[in-house]
Design a protein around this motif. Structure first.
Motif, PDB file in Angstrom:
ATOM      1  N   ILE A  70       0.869  -1.178   0.000  1.00 26.42           N
ATOM      2  CA  ILE A  70       0.000   0.000   0.000  1.00 26.42           C
ATOM      3  C   ILE A  70       0.906   1.229   0.000  1.00 26.42           C
ATOM      4  O   ILE A  70       1.844   1.318   0.804  1.00 26.42           O
ATOM      5  N   ALA A  71       0.638   2.146  -0.914  1.00 27.15           N
ATOM      6  CA  ALA A  71       1.431   3.371  -1.024  1.00 27.15           C
ATOM      7  C   ALA A  71       0.635   4.517  -0.398  1.00 27.15           C
ATOM      8  O   ALA A  71      -0.538   4.723  -0.723  1.00 27.15           O
ATOM      9  N   ILE A  72       1.292   5.246   0.499  1.00 28.11           N
ATOM     10  CA  ILE A  72       0.610   6.322   1.235  1.00 28.11           C
ATOM     11  C   ILE A  72       1.382   7.616   1.021  1.00 28.11           C
ATOM     12  O   ILE A  72       2.588   7.696   1.315  1.00 28.11           O
ATOM     13  N   GLY A  73       0.710   8.625   0.504  1.00 27.14           N
ATOM     14  CA  GLY A  73       1.357   9.921   0.308  1.00 27.14           C
ATOM     15  C   GLY A  73       1.707  10.544   1.653  1.00 27.14           C
ATOM     16  O   GLY A  73       0.956  10.424   2.626  1.00 27.14           O
ATOM     17  N   ALA A  74       2.844  11.234   1.690  1.00 34.65           N
ATOM     18  CA  ALA A  74       3.348  11.757   2.968  1.00 34.65           C
ATOM     19  C   ALA A  74       2.402  12.777   3.595  1.00 34.65           C
ATOM     20  O   ALA A  74       2.404  12.959   4.809  1.00 34.65           O
ATOM     21  N   LEU A  75       1.589  13.444   2.777  1.00 43.17           N
ATOM     22  CA  LEU A  75       0.699  14.485   3.322  1.00 43.17           C
ATOM     23  C   LEU A  75      -0.659  13.923   3.757  1.00 43.17           C
ATOM     24  O   LEU A  75      -1.573  14.701   4.052  1.00 43.17           O
ATOM     25  N   GLN A 105      -8.563  16.857  16.679  1.00 40.34           N
ATOM     26  CA  GLN A 105      -7.927  18.027  16.055  1.00 40.34           C
ATOM     27  C   GLN A 105      -6.531  17.661  15.539  1.00 40.34           C
ATOM     28  O   GLN A 105      -6.152  18.005  14.415  1.00 40.34           O
ATOM     29  N   VAL A 106      -5.768  16.945  16.359  1.00 36.58           N
ATOM     30  CA  VAL A 106      -4.421  16.511  15.946  1.00 36.58           C
ATOM     31  C   VAL A 106      -4.531  15.600  14.728  1.00 36.58           C
ATOM     32  O   VAL A 106      -3.775  15.724  13.765  1.00 36.58           O
ATOM     33  N   ARG A 107      -5.516  14.701  14.740  1.00 37.98           N
ATOM     34  CA  ARG A 107      -5.628  13.729  13.651  1.00 37.98           C
ATOM     35  C   ARG A 107      -6.111  14.377  12.353  1.00 37.98           C
ATOM     36  O   ARG A 107      -5.846  13.877  11.271  1.00 37.98           O
ATOM     37  N   HIS A 108      -6.807  15.491  12.459  1.00 41.44           N
ATOM     38  CA  HIS A 108      -7.233  16.189  11.237  1.00 41.44           C
ATOM     39  C   HIS A 108      -6.126  17.053  10.641  1.00 41.44           C
ATOM     40  O   HIS A 108      -6.194  17.432   9.480  1.00 41.44           O
ATOM     41  N   ARG A 109      -5.123  17.419  11.431  1.00 41.78           N
ATOM     42  CA  ARG A 109      -4.042  18.280  10.932  1.00 41.78           C
ATOM     43  C   ARG A 109      -2.752  17.497  10.687  1.00 41.78           C
ATOM     44  O   ARG A 109      -2.053  17.734   9.708  1.00 41.78           O
ATOM     45  N   GLY A 110      -2.398  16.599  11.602  1.00 37.45           N
ATOM     46  CA  GLY A 110      -1.110  15.909  11.522  1.00 37.45           C
ATOM     47  C   GLY A 110      -1.074  14.944  10.346  1.00 37.45           C
ATOM     48  O   GLY A 110      -2.094  14.365   9.955  1.00 37.45           O
ATOM     49  N   THR A 111       0.118  14.756   9.782  1.00 35.85           N
ATOM     50  CA  THR A 111       0.290  13.901   8.605  1.00 35.85           C
ATOM     51  C   THR A 111       1.197  12.722   8.939  1.00 35.85           C
ATOM     52  O   THR A 111       2.068  12.823   9.817  1.00 35.85           O
ATOM     53  N   ILE A 112       1.054  11.651   8.179  1.00 40.45           N
ATOM     54  CA  ILE A 112       1.942  10.505   8.410  1.00 40.45           C
ATOM     55  C   ILE A 112       3.374  10.872   8.060  1.00 40.45           C
ATOM     56  O   ILE A 112       4.320  10.496   8.753  1.00 40.45           O
ATOM     57  N   GLY A 113       3.554  11.682   7.007  1.00 38.33           N
ATOM     58  CA  GLY A 113       4.919  12.072   6.624  1.00 38.33           C
ATOM     59  C   GLY A 113       5.576  12.917   7.710  1.00 38.33           C
ATOM     60  O   GLY A 113       6.762  12.742   8.017  1.00 38.33           O
ATOM     61  N   GLY A 114       4.812  13.824   8.311  1.00 39.07           N
ATOM     62  CA  GLY A 114       5.352  14.649   9.389  1.00 39.07           C
ATOM     63  C   GLY A 114       5.730  13.802  10.594  1.00 39.07           C
ATOM     64  O   GLY A 114       6.773  13.999  11.219  1.00 39.07           O
ATOM     65  N   SER A 115       4.886  12.839  10.902  1.00 39.48           N
ATOM     66  CA  SER A 115       5.147  11.981  12.049  1.00 39.48           C
ATOM     67  C   SER A 115       6.408  11.142  11.812  1.00 39.48           C
ATOM     68  O   SER A 115       7.263  11.026  12.695  1.00 39.48           O
ATOM     69  N   ILE A 116       6.544  10.581  10.616  1.00 36.65           N
ATOM     70  CA  ILE A 116       7.715   9.730  10.316  1.00 36.65           C
ATOM     71  C   ILE A 116       8.983  10.594  10.238  1.00 36.65           C
ATOM     72  O   ILE A 116      10.021  10.248  10.806  1.00 36.65           O
ATOM     73  N   ALA A 117       8.889  11.736   9.541  1.00 35.69           N
ATOM     74  CA  ALA A 117      10.086  12.583   9.364  1.00 35.69           C
ATOM     75  C   ALA A 117      10.546  13.162  10.701  1.00 35.69           C
ATOM     76  O   ALA A 117      11.741  13.345  10.921  1.00 35.69           O
ATOM     77  N   HIS A 118       9.621  13.442  11.575  1.00 32.38           N
ATOM     78  CA  HIS A 118       9.958  14.012  12.884  1.00 32.38           C
ATOM     79  C   HIS A 118      10.730  12.993  13.737  1.00 32.38           C
ATOM     80  O   HIS A 118      11.516  13.358  14.605  1.00 32.38           O
ATOM     81  N   ASP A 120      10.090  10.995  16.199  1.00 30.31           N
ATOM     82  CA  ASP A 120       9.969  11.065  17.657  1.00 30.31           C
ATOM     83  C   ASP A 120       9.742   9.644  18.191  1.00 30.31           C
ATOM     84  O   ASP A 120       8.778   8.978  17.792  1.00 30.31           O
ATOM     85  N   PRO A 121      10.613   9.164  19.087  1.00 34.20           N
ATOM     86  CA  PRO A 121      10.427   7.796  19.604  1.00 34.20           C
ATOM     87  C   PRO A 121       9.123   7.621  20.372  1.00 34.20           C
ATOM     88  O   PRO A 121       8.659   6.502  20.570  1.00 34.20           O
ATOM     89  N   ALA A 122       8.513   8.744  20.810  1.00 35.26           N
ATOM     90  CA  ALA A 122       7.253   8.669  21.556  1.00 35.26           C
ATOM     91  C   ALA A 122       6.035   8.679  20.634  1.00 35.26           C
ATOM     92  O   ALA A 122       4.909   8.522  21.104  1.00 35.26           O
ATOM     93  N   SER A 123       6.248   8.869  19.332  1.00 36.57           N
ATOM     94  CA  SER A 123       5.120   8.887  18.400  1.00 36.57           C
ATOM     95  C   SER A 123       4.731   7.470  18.008  1.00 36.57           C
ATOM     96  O   SER A 123       5.557   6.554  18.017  1.00 36.57           O
ATOM     97  N   ASP A 124       3.475   7.322  17.627  1.00 35.41           N
ATOM     98  CA  ASP A 124       2.931   5.991  17.382  1.00 35.41           C
ATOM     99  C   ASP A 124       3.292   5.438  15.997  1.00 35.41           C
ATOM    100  O   ASP A 124       3.681   4.277  15.862  1.00 35.41           O
ATOM    101  N   LEU A 125       3.126   6.266  14.961  1.00 35.07           N
ATOM    102  CA  LEU A 125       3.222   5.724  13.604  1.00 35.07           C
ATOM    103  C   LEU A 125       4.640   5.295  13.204  1.00 35.07           C
ATOM    104  O   LEU A 125       4.787   4.318  12.458  1.00 35.07           O
ATOM    105  N   PRO A 126       5.711   5.965  13.685  1.00 31.31           N
ATOM    106  CA  PRO A 126       7.042   5.465  13.328  1.00 31.31           C
ATOM    107  C   PRO A 126       7.265   4.015  13.767  1.00 31.31           C
ATOM    108  O   PRO A 126       7.815   3.209  13.010  1.00 31.31           O
ATOM    109  N   ALA A 127       6.820   3.667  14.966  1.00 28.41           N
ATOM    110  CA  ALA A 127       7.000   2.282  15.449  1.00 28.41           C
ATOM    111  C   ALA A 127       6.118   1.314  14.663  1.00 28.41           C
ATOM    112  O   ALA A 127       6.505   0.162  14.436  1.00 28.41           O
TER     113      ALA A 127
END
Ligand SMILES: Cc1cc2nc3c(=O)[nH]c(=O)nc-3n(C[C@H](O)[C@H](O)[C@H](O)COP(=O)(O)OP(=O)(O)OC[C@H]3O[C@@H](n4cnc5c(N)ncnc54)[C@H](O)[C@@H]3O)c2cc1C
Length: 274
Positions: A70-75, A105-118, A120-127
């Motif tokens: 599955i291909a997911i755009g970063a935005l 609110q966070v889920r409507h603004r935050g992006t998967i690309g931002g989460s991965i690029a950031h 952060d070991p405390a973020s969910d999607l990188p793990a």
């Protein structure tokens, strides 16, 4: 809290974003959903002189069935991951975990690309992407390259992306028939995890990612090896912290995090089908 002064430019395409970041040098930063970068700027822990806003590059917001992955755009926003029928069918772990990020609110603004690029070991999607064995696609001035998730996270808030590279796509394998679990332990519903576990159990390709158990998202290889060797959930979970370097902070000591990881891994293995 008010950030230091900065200039703002908006990019209409990936190519324009890469050109703009190149023109403005190392002090420029991409701005996607802003839900990690702006808090850092308000605390003056980040002081970019220029923000290159990529948040309206609609070409980079998609979830596509690309055959074997599955291909997911970063935005793509967390809310779109959470409600995607493609992910529900083929990568339910990612859809579910996206629904556990922050609040609506966070889920409507935050992006998967931002989460991965950031990174952060405390973020969910990188793990989650690490557990799935995903691949990141980065575009820079000299072209496009793929980076395995196992090579992507290099240090605290540090990824393999070059400063002038844009993360454009995240690719995750289809694991529709696999057992999976996402365990997130936090004190309040919308908080980051004190410890989290993303687990997928597939024929021959299981993966376990740990949230907030070190300076990067952690792949729990010791747990995977034990699962492959046929260990019970309790015995495999005893290896939960083998590959981790948990830190103590205001929420948890090293010992408490280690204990939590073992409890959550055991629950995850059980939930994923033993
Ligand atoms: C109150 C609150 C609660 C939260 N709770 C959680 C939670 O429980 N779990 C969780 O996982 N996260 C949580 N978050 C973080 C949230 O998920 C962020 O949206 C996400 O981590 C970053 O995505 P963004 O699009 O906002 O990125 P931004 O903040 O815009 O960018 C973050 C960093 O990544 C870089 N960047 C962004 N996109 C790209 C790209 N495409 N290519 C290259 N570099 C890029 C930026 O330059 C910046 O350095 C929370 C945030 C807030 C404010």
């Amino acid at each position: 809290m008010i950030p230091a002064a900065f200039d703002y430019v908006r990019a209409g395409s990936a190519e324009e974003a890469i050109r703009l970041i190149g023109e403005h040098g190392d002090d420029a930063k991409f701005l996607a959903g802003g839900h990690s970068l702006l808090p850092l700027m308000k605390l003056r822990l980040a002081q970019p002189s220029v923000l290159v806003d990529i948040g309206r590059i609609s070409d980079l917001s998609y979830i596509r069935d690309a055959g074997d992955h599955i291909a997911i755009g970063a935005l793509t926003r967390h809310m779109d991951l959470e409600t995607s029928s493609v992910l529900a069918e083929h990568v339910p772990l990612l859809a579910h975990a996206a629904g556990q990020v922050g609040d609506p609110q966070v889920r409507h603004r935050g992006t998967i690309g931002g989460s991965i690029a950031h990174a952060d070991p405390a973020s969910d999607l990188p793990a989650v992407v690490l557990a799935l064995g995903g691949t990141m696609v980065a575009q820079g001035p000299n072209g496009t390259r793929e980076i395995a998730s196992s090579d992507f996270y290099q240090g605290f808030l540090e990824s393999a992306l070059e400063p002038d590279e844009l993360l454009t796509e995240i690719r995750v394998p289809k694991v529709g028939g696999a057992g999976w679990s996402f365990q997130k332990f936090n004190r309040r519903a919308q908080d980051w995890a004190i410890v989290g576990v993303a687990l997928v159990r597939n024929n021959g390709s299981s993966g376990v990612g740990l949230v907030n158990m070190g300076s990067t998202p952690i792949f729990a290889q010791g747990v995977v090896d034990a699962m492959v060797a046929g260990a019970s959930a309790a015995d495999a979970a005893a290896h939960a912290a083998d590959d981790a370097e948990p830190q103590s902070d205001i929420n948890a000591s090293v010992e408490y995090r280690t204990h939590l990881a073992q409890v959550l891994v055991r629950r995850a293995i059980t939930e994923a089908g033993g």
